[in-house]
Write an enzyme that holds these catalytic residues in place. Structure first.
Site, PDB file in Angstrom:
ATOM      1  N   TRP A 136       0.815  -1.220   0.000  1.00 53.20           N
ATOM      2  CA  TRP A 136       0.000   0.000   0.000  1.00 53.20           C
ATOM      3  C   TRP A 136       0.841   1.259   0.000  1.00 53.20           C
ATOM      4  CZ3 TRP A 136      -4.359  -0.615  -2.078  1.00 53.20           C
ATOM      5  CH2 TRP A 136      -5.119  -1.763  -1.853  1.00 53.20           C
ATOM      6  N   ASP A 162      -1.385   6.463   6.477  1.00 55.56           N
ATOM      7  CA  ASP A 162      -2.514   5.638   6.026  1.00 55.56           C
ATOM      8  C   ASP A 162      -2.799   4.630   7.136  1.00 55.56           C
ATOM      9  OD1 ASP A 162      -4.246   3.800   4.910  1.00 55.56           O
ATOM     10  OD2 ASP A 162      -3.022   3.364   3.147  1.00 55.56           O
ATOM     11  N   LYS A 170     -12.098  -1.635   6.187  1.00 59.77           N
ATOM     12  CA  LYS A 170     -11.272  -2.638   6.847  1.00 59.77           C
ATOM     13  C   LYS A 170     -11.738  -2.802   8.288  1.00 59.77           C
ATOM     14  CE  LYS A 170      -9.088  -2.731   3.031  1.00 59.77           C
ATOM     15  NZ  LYS A 170      -7.810  -2.136   2.662  1.00 59.77           N
TER      16      LYS A 170
HETATM   17  C1  PLP Z   1      -7.339  -1.520   1.515  1.00 60.40           C
HETATM   18  C2  PLP Z   1      -6.299  -0.512   1.694  1.00 60.40           C
HETATM   19  C3  PLP Z   1      -6.171   0.590   0.832  1.00 60.40           C
HETATM   20  C4  PLP Z   1      -7.072   0.778  -0.381  1.00 60.40           C
HETATM   21  O1  PLP Z   1      -8.366   1.045   0.022  1.00 60.40           O
HETATM   22  P1  PLP Z   1      -9.528   1.378  -1.031  1.00 60.40           P
HETATM   23  O2  PLP Z   1     -10.583   1.909  -0.140  1.00 60.40           O
HETATM   24  O3  PLP Z   1      -9.883   0.086  -1.689  1.00 60.40           O
HETATM   25  O4  PLP Z   1      -9.025   2.383  -1.974  1.00 60.40           O
HETATM   26  C5  PLP Z   1      -5.184   1.508   1.097  1.00 60.40           C
HETATM   27  N1  PLP Z   1      -4.370   1.369   2.141  1.00 60.40           N
HETATM   28  C6  PLP Z   1      -4.452   0.331   2.981  1.00 60.40           C
HETATM   29  C7  PLP Z   1      -3.512   0.236   4.136  1.00 60.40           C
HETATM   30  C8  PLP Z   1      -5.417  -0.637   2.792  1.00 60.40           C
HETATM   31  O5  PLP Z   1      -5.504  -1.672   3.634  1.00 60.40           O
END
Ligand code: PLP
Length: 360
Positions: free
Chosen positions: A101, A171, A195
């Site tokens: 990511w 993030d 998540k």
């Molecule tokens: C799933 C995830 C993303 C991407 O998320 P989307 O909502 O599908 O764009 C980005 N960063 C992390 C750490 C993730 O687990």
């Protein structure tokens, strides 16, 4: 009705009491005579939902007044672009790449300026977190970027990097609300909610007010400007009303069980059950440096692709869903987010123990 134990990395399992409440309110939300998915985002009723969601999040995370909370569509992925677009001053961005990511985010940022990879754990397939106490931070860096919990690889920063005075962008998609964090340590915290919080289609961005730039280039699309979302209190256009409503319920639920301190305690306890098993097992083993193991995403392997596939198939047949590891890592992965009950982890460990005995 039979609910499975769902170990999906996302969209992921939700707290059952929240799902029950939503079901209860589905046709008639609090006497409005309609469902939340049918009502105007400008209505009083929805206004209250939005305001309460923000306030409950502020309470949970102890968000200081000089931070804005924005609810933006486009998931975490859209933020990979919005961050460099909005925080750009010198056009230099420092990234710490610890997995899929942060790698994706760095790639996207290259479209908008010069990206320095100031540290990476790529040499060992992202199984550890590099020492970030003295990095070659660029004097011109507009920010330093991390993915604090790498969902695919299963690592978490235990201490934040030394950014040498530059703002930190994190993030937190796959660790959002899993433990208390000190918001003031960051310039921006953001995450896609599917998540650890709610349904897909929404990102929450927590940004220090002075970082919101109102003088962006005119060519920047309106929807991609933080200042527009901030000025309009996340109602510049129709937001993801449904996701905001569900997230709001999850915030209230987390408050009711004792907040993020309590949640962190439960998460530690849950992860320990699985990691203790992996450490003792002769068949299964974790793939991550023990000092930086994630409490949320637990990748593990048997050492044989065939056996891994067999375990995935047999666990699925027994009511444990989505244990297949990400295609870039292989093996297995158990995502044990906030809403995964301790009983689910215990049942999985029991199953794996039995499998190990039978396949010794
Ligand atoms: C799933 C995830 C993303 C991407 O998320 P989307 O909502 O599908 O764009 C980005 N960063 C992390 C750490 C993730 O687990």
């Amino acid at each position: 009705m039979a609910r499975v134990y769902n170990f999906s990395a996302g969209p992921a399992t939700m707290p059952v009491p929240v799902l029950e409440e939503i079901k209860e309110e589905l046709l008639d939300y609090k006497g409005s005579g309609m469902s939340v998915m049918e009502m105007s985002h400008r209505s009083k009723v929805f206004q209250t939902i939005l305001e309460e969601a923000e306030q409950d999040l502020r309470d949970l995370m102890n968000i200081p007044d000089n931070y804005k909370v924005l609810f933006i569509q486009g998931g975490a992925t859209l933020q990979f672009a919005m961050l460099p677009i909005n925080l750009k001053k010198n056009g230099v961005f420092d990234y710490i790449v610890t997995g899929q990511w942060s790698k994706k985010a760095a790639e996207e940022a290259k479209k908008f300026g010069k990206v320095n990879i100031v540290a990476t754990s790529k040499d060992k397939n992202f199984s550890y977190i590099p020492d970030c106490s003295d990095l070659p931070i660029d004097d011109d860096a507009d920010y330093v970027y991390i993915c604090e919990n790498e969902t695919v690889h299963g690592t978490t920063f235990q201490t934040l990097p030394n950014t040498k005075g530059k703002i930190l962008v994190s993030d937190q998609s796959s660790m959002f609300l899993s433990k208390p964090v000190n918001v003031s340590d960051y310039g921006v915290i953001y995450g896609g909610v599917q998540k650890n919080v709610g349904p897909a289609g929404l990102a929450i961005v927590i940004i220090r007010e002075d970082l919101i730039n109102e003088n962006l280039d005119e060519s920047v699309p309106t929807y991609l400007r933080y200042d527009i979302h901030a000025k309009n209190d996340s109602l510049y256009n129709t937001p993801n009303c449904w996701a905001i409503y569900v997230c709001g319920k999850v915030f209230k639920y987390l408050k009711s069980i004792g907040g993020l301190e309590k949640m962190a305690e439960i998460n530690k306890e849950k992860a320990k059950i699985l990691y203790d098993f992996l450490d003792e097992s002769k068949l299964f083993k974790g793939t991550v440096d023990p000092s930086v193991r994630s409490l949320m995403n637990v990748p593990f392997i048997t050492g044989s692709d065939e056996k891994d596939a067999d375990v995935v198939a047999k666990t699925k047949a027994a009511g444990f869903e989505n244990l297949k590891g990400h295609k870039s890592v292989g093996g297995l992965r158990a995502s044990i987010y906030n809403a995964m009950p301790k009983e689910g982890v215990e049942a999985l460990v029991e199953f794996l123990k039995k499998y190990e005995k039978e396949n010794a």
